[in-house]
Design a protein around this motif. Structure first.
Motif, PDB file in Angstrom:
ATOM      1  N   ARG A   1       3.740  -0.247  -6.609  1.00  0.00           N
ATOM      2  CA  ARG A   1       2.785   0.192  -7.622  1.00  0.00           C
ATOM      3  C   ARG A   1       2.674  -0.875  -8.709  1.00  0.00           C
ATOM      4  O   ARG A   1       3.620  -1.628  -8.956  1.00  0.00           O
TER       5      ARG A   1
ATOM      6  N   GLN B   1       0.817  -1.208   0.000  1.00  0.00           N
ATOM      7  CA  GLN B   1       0.000   0.000   0.000  1.00  0.00           C
ATOM      8  C   GLN B   1       0.854   1.262   0.000  1.00  0.00           C
ATOM      9  O   GLN B   1       0.461   2.277  -0.574  1.00  0.00           O
TER      10      GLN B   1
ATOM     11  N   CYS C   1      -2.062  -2.238  -4.037  1.00  0.00           N
ATOM     12  CA  CYS C   1      -1.260  -1.041  -4.270  1.00  0.00           C
ATOM     13  C   CYS C   1      -1.915  -0.218  -5.373  1.00  0.00           C
ATOM     14  O   CYS C   1      -2.762  -0.731  -6.113  1.00  0.00           O
TER      15      CYS C   1
ATOM     16  N   ALA D   1      -5.454   1.096  -3.937  1.00  0.00           N
ATOM     17  CA  ALA D   1      -5.092  -0.253  -3.495  1.00  0.00           C
ATOM     18  C   ALA D   1      -6.290  -1.181  -3.400  1.00  0.00           C
ATOM     19  O   ALA D   1      -6.181  -2.377  -3.672  1.00  0.00           O
TER      20      ALA D   1
END
Length: 551
Positions: free
Chosen positions: A288, A284, A315, A304
């Motif tokens: 990415r 989180q 994420c 996320a």
């Protein structure tokens, strides 16, 4: 008896792993072009026999791989290593690349490609077509890393090899799943070679997951600096294996403090699959994902937890752009955006992903219906529906009764209640809509088994019912009062008309069949008579000839 020798089978086609001998050259645009037709790229379909096409591509792929490896070593200072560590070159092993400064670098960028590509290859459609060698290989990614992370001595690179895990004993090298079917065979008609663990397995690298584990524990754990930070880039199915490895309390206890950032391209490891709390928190904040989307590159797609049209992966999810519709193009088109974000994370010690505001445009002319808590509740009838329920039940009984009335009003024996069922459904719909009111009480009925027979469109009943009251009359908003008895009579008349029409059609069909039978019989008789007359004429002519000969 026909017998075919093994020596008579067609030989397996051979092509040299040399660009010029294959009929191609490296253009100044870094693209592979045809020598005789410089405007054309690599041509796969050179024959209708796929074995010839596969064997040519096998030689071309080996040639391209050698060019990529030469550039990684000569231009970027990469060193080829063998796993398991210390394995001789003629024993089963898998190759990988790493920087010379791996032991001293403070940061290590690890690149995991797809599990179907050769070492250093991103997409053969780019290598052998528009784009060229650098764009379609890890060379472009390594160049971008050197440019974005300018401190060369402080950043090392490791290129994993999750694709070439099938050991080829004759070639003394690992092959990808597609390439292993194109190795030389005894003849062009041999089916291929099945997987034999004793011959084709590489110890510790039997699966992609085990290869990922080996990269972490053998390369990063034993060869990299102990306090080096890890920035990992993983693509598609291998990204799922990387997440599966890190999603363990034991593994995260070791690698969690070293993880600096994680970039996932085309992964499918969803939020509900994550078990480790520490890894979930890291995703989180410092991870990415990038996917193919119609939005411009680096546009936030969802946070996320996901959104209505996309599940969450733990994420933020970004767009690689609309041109990356194939998984092998994700890293080619998105590596600069990925590496710039990793540089931003590396420059900020307490970096955390921001919360993106995602505005979803509703469909044209429609409104998206979001799932709410009300949707999960049981449907309970409203007070108005409760009032209508007794009326509906009375209507069902009334329709059943009146559908059994004969022309003279006396009880009638029937074999089907389909018409009553259809009328019942129509009246129920009108009552539910509030368009029908009752003006008379339904008739009282009895059945020979003292049970009310419910009308069903799929079953038939045989029952004698006695009608002791006048037919029920229903009135709709735009209808006149019509006795149900009259409707029953009309339905019965329609049924009789259908039966009569069907009987006439059957009689017509029988007559036509009889006519055809007679015509066929007459044709047979005519043929038989013709044959008899023909034989008689032949006999007469033969006797006449004999008489002439005697004279």
């Amino acid at each position: 008896m026909f017998r075919r020798r093994w020596s008579s089978l067609p030989p397996d086609p051979e092509w040299p792993a040399n660009l010029e001998k294959l009929g191609y050259f490296l253009h100044k645009s870094d693209e592979i072009r045809n020598i005789q037709r410089p405007n054309e790229y690599f041509k796969f379909f050179i024959s209708r026999n796929m074995r010839w096409n596969d064997r040519q591509r096998f030689a071309m792929n080996q040639t391209i791989e050698s060019i990529i490896h030469n550039r990684l070593e000569q231009n970027h200072g990469m060193v080829k290593g063998r796993l398991p560590m210390g394995t001789p070159s003629n024993a089963p092993h898998v190759n990988m690349y790493m920087s010379k400064n791996l032991a001293t670098a403070s940061r290590v960028v690890v690149l995991f490609g797809e599990a179907v590509q050769d070492l250093g290859v991103l997409a053969h459609r780019v290598l052998g077509g528009q784009g060229g060698i650098n764009m379609g290989s890890m060379c472009s990614v390594v160049t971008a890393i050197r440019t974005i992370f300018k401190d060369d001595d402080g950043t090392a690179i490791v290129i994993a090899n999750p694709g070439q895990l099938w050991w080829w004993p004759e070639g003394k090298r690992g092959l990808t799943p597609p390439a292993r079917h194109a190795i030389p065979m005894k003849s062009a008609v041999h089916w291929g070679r099945e997987y034999d663990p004793s011959l084709n397995a590489i110890p510790g690298h039997e699966t992609v997951g085990q290869h990922v584990k080996s990269i972490f524990e053998e390369v990063l754990g034993k060869m990299a600096k102990e306090d080096a930070k890890l920035a990992i880039v993983a693509v598609t199915d291998v990204a799922d294996e990387v997440e599966a490895y890190l999603d363990s309390n034991d593994h995260w206890r070791v690698w969690g403090p070293k993880m600096e950032s994680l970039a996932l391209l085309g992964s499918y490891y969803s939020l509900d699959m994550i078990k480790c709390g520490g890894f979930r928190d890291f995703l989180q904040k410092r991870a990415r994902a990038w996917i193919s989307d119609d939005a411009p590159i680096n546009t936030p797609v969802c946070n996320a937890e996901g959104r209505i049209a996309r599940y969450g992966v733990g994420c933020p999810v970004m767009s690689v752009g609309p041109g990356s519709h194939l998984a092998e193009l994700l890293l080619i088109n998105g590596h600069e955006a990925v590496l710039k974000w990793m540089k931003e994370v590396a420059a900020t010690s307490d970096y955390q992903n921001p919360r993106f505001t995602i505005i979803e445009d509703p469909m044209e002319g429609k409104t998206i219906n979001y799932w709410t808590e009300e949707d999960g509740k049981d449907d309970t009838p409203s007070p108005e529906q409760k009032k209508k329920k007794p009326l509906v039940e009375e209507l069902v009984k009334a329709v059943q009764n009146t559908s059994l009335i004969a022309n003279n009003g006396s009880p009638k024996k029937v074999n089907s209640t389909k018409q009553a069922a259809i009328k019942t459904e129509e009246l129920k719909d009108q009552v539910e809509a509030g368009n029908l009111t009752k003006e008379a009480s339904p008739a009282q009925t009895t059945c020979q088994d003292n049970k009310t027979q419910a009308a069903s469109p799929t079953t038939e009943t045989t029952c004698i019912e006695e009608v002791t009251a006048n037919p029920v009359i229903f009135k709709g908003p735009a209808e006149e009062e019509v006795p149900m008895k009259q409707q029953a009579e009309e339905a019965e008349a329609e049924k009789q008309a259908r039966l009569k029409k069907k009987k006439e059609e059957e009689e017509t069909s029988n007559l036509e069949h009889m006519r055809r039978t007679v015509v066929h019989a007459l044709d047979g008789v005519e043929g038989l008579l013709g044959s008899v007359f023909s034989r008689g004429d032949s006999r007469i002519r033969a006797e006449g000839d004999e008489e002439e000969n005697e004279e």
